[in-house]
Scaffold this active site. Structure first.
Site, PDB file in Angstrom:
ATOM      1  CB  CYS A  74       0.440   6.245  11.725  1.00  0.00           C
ATOM      2  SG  CYS A  74       1.349   7.628  11.155  1.00  0.00           S
TER       3      CYS A  74
ATOM      4  CB  CYS B 222       3.027   7.262   3.429  1.00  0.00           C
ATOM      5  SG  CYS B 222       3.557   6.005   4.496  1.00  0.00           S
TER       6      CYS B 222
ATOM      7  CB  CYS C 120       2.364  -2.205  13.703  1.00  0.00           C
ATOM      8  SG  CYS C 120       2.060  -1.892  11.999  1.00  0.00           S
TER       9      CYS C 120
ATOM     10  CD  GLU D 167      -2.979  -1.116   1.781  1.00  0.00           C
ATOM     11  OE1 GLU D 167      -4.228  -1.469   1.626  1.00  0.00           O
ATOM     12  OE2 GLU D 167      -2.766  -0.790   3.594  1.00  0.00           O
TER      13      GLU D 167
ATOM     14  CB  CYS E 112       5.275  -3.283  15.917  1.00  0.00           C
ATOM     15  SG  CYS E 112       7.162  -2.931  16.008  1.00  0.00           S
TER      16      CYS E 112
ATOM     17  CB  CYS F  21       6.488  -5.825   9.053  1.00  0.00           C
ATOM     18  SG  CYS F  21       7.935  -5.607   9.542  1.00  0.00           S
TER      19      CYS F  21
HETATM   20  S1  SF4 Z   1       5.631  -1.111  12.771  1.00  0.00           S
HETATM   21 FE1  SF4 Z   1       4.605  -2.006  11.704  1.00  0.00          FE
HETATM   22  S2  SF4 Z   1       5.826  -2.230   9.685  1.00  0.00           S
HETATM   23 FE2  SF4 Z   1       6.554  -0.493  11.471  1.00  0.00          FE
HETATM   24  S3  SF4 Z   1       8.807  -2.299  11.512  1.00  0.00           S
HETATM   25 FE3  SF4 Z   1       6.782  -2.212  13.120  1.00  0.00          FE
HETATM   26  S4  SF4 Z   1       5.730  -3.779  12.487  1.00  0.00           S
HETATM   27 FE4  SF4 Z   1       7.003  -3.147  10.792  1.00  0.00          FE
END
Ligand code: SF4
Length: 370
Positions: A354, A116, A130, A103, A127, A123
């Site tokens: 975000c 962005c 996220c 995206e 996190c 990933c």
């Molecule tokens: S915030 Fe999301 S995209 Fe960024 S490193 Fe952490 S898991 Fe990966």
């Protein structure tokens, strides 16, 4: 609002020149019996004039154009779906040659346009706040796929902003804050930045580009030395226990070491600051004590803070701190002399804010079992 792209999917064929630097194209020109400067002209056609076919490159010899056509294409990523927020933010679901998707988000403001872009599909870092972190890493994006996001965004911006605002029809800032950890895709990021910076092409200065990282310490200095970009660090807590809970990477690269690396970041000065991003999670990292500990933690770092009200996503395990709490938190940081801003969420209604990006791309079964 949601619109489907009417263009049908292109079949993968000849390699695309999107993602080739001016040096690469000069080498191709020489291989094809041309002077190196013909490669620079080709570079301009691709990135500055956004040419989509070799035929239109009228200042290149016909023979060269024919050879290019036989061997290469100018295929770019395709926008599969477009989502338009009430606030004008646009999110593009961008599809690549192998069908995988990432995206890209365009955020128009009064006098600038921020883009962005994503660096990976999925990933590895999980996190907890996220949405991308719930999607396993499928693969890194290539330099062409990273640059391709900028090219198609430019095209869309030209088409979608009305003529009255013509002078604003340009990308003023790029943030590497989309899907993925950019420092885990360093070489492709480096190559794409080289192309994006090049004055003969897209010509977006690295002063206008910010790379956001979860804190991959060994790559941080390298990023400053080799890319010279603005740096944003996802900090999100002043203590290791909480940070590890919400960002497992903290186990490997703990806060003290991270702050040390920030102090050494080559681009940093009194006027050029590291941005610490701090997502506001109710009852988890938003107390007065957390704010005071942050002040102590970043002493000696030229920095500012961006407080990010948590943007919810399906089944998210957290809630956003109250407005009142965020303001009190901000005041403590500001009273200590730190710059501290509260980020206005953009594109919330289309899951473009975000931490809200995610696609359906998955690791193919045969790779999962390896
Ligand atoms: S915030 Fe999301 S995209 Fe960024 S490193 Fe952490 S898991 Fe990966």
């Amino acid at each position: 609002m949601f619109t489907k792209n009417p263009v049908s999917e292109t079949k993968v064929g000849k390699p695309s020149l999107i993602g080739y630097s001016s040096k690469d194209l000069s080498e191709i020109a020489v291989e094809m019996g041309q002077e190196p400067f013909k490669g620079l002209q080709l570079f301009k056609w691709i990135y500055e004039k956004n040419s989509k076919d070799f035929e239109s490159m009228t200042d290149l010899p016909k023979d060269f154009r024919n050879k290019l056509f036989t061997k290469y294409s100018l295929r770019r990523p395709m926008i599969k779906n477009q989502y338009i927020s009430e606030d004008g933010t646009r999110k593009w679901l961008t599809s690549f040659d192998d069908g995988n998707q990432a995206e890209t988000v365009m955020i128009p403001e009064d006098n600038r346009i921020t883009l962005c872009i994503s660096s990976q599909i999925g990933c590895t870092l999980t996190c907890k706040f996220c949405y991308t972190g719930t999607q396993r890493l499928v693969r890194n994006l290539s330099a062409g796929e990273i640059v391709g996001q900028v090219i198609i965004a430019k095209e869309q911006i030209n088409n979608c902003i009305d003529d009255k605002n013509k002078e604003k029809k340009t990308i003023s800032n790029i943030v590497l804050m989309g899907m993925g950890e950019p420092l885990y895709n360093f070489n492709n990021i480096k190559k794409s930045i080289e192309i994006i910076n090049d004055k003969k092409g897209l010509s977006i200065s690295n002063k206008k580009i910010t790379l956001s990282t979860s804190g991959i310490i060994p790559q941080i200095i390298k990023c400053g030395e080799e890319l010279g970009l603005n740096l944003a660090i996802s900090l999100h807590s002043p203590d290791d226990d909480t940070r590890t809970k919400i960002m497992p990477i903290n186990k490997k690269y703990p806060i003290k070491e991270l702050i040390k690396a920030c102090k050494l970041y080559p681009q940093i000065s009194n006027t050029k600051l590291i941005t610490f991003e701090y997502v506001m999670l109710k009852d988890l990292n938003d107390s007065d004590e957390d704010a005071k500990n942050l002040v102590k933690l970043v002493k000696g770092v030229n920095c500012k803070f961006n407080l990010i009200p948590f943007n919810a996503w399906p089944n998210a395990p957290y809630e956003c701190s109250s407005n009142d709490r965020i303001l009190k938190f901000q005041k403590i940081l500001q009273d200590s002399g730190l710059g501290c801003f509260i980020r206005t969420p953009r594109g919330l209604d289309i899951l473009a804010a975000c931490g809200q990006l995610k696609t359906d791309s998955k690791i193919p079964n045969h790779r999962k079992s390896l």
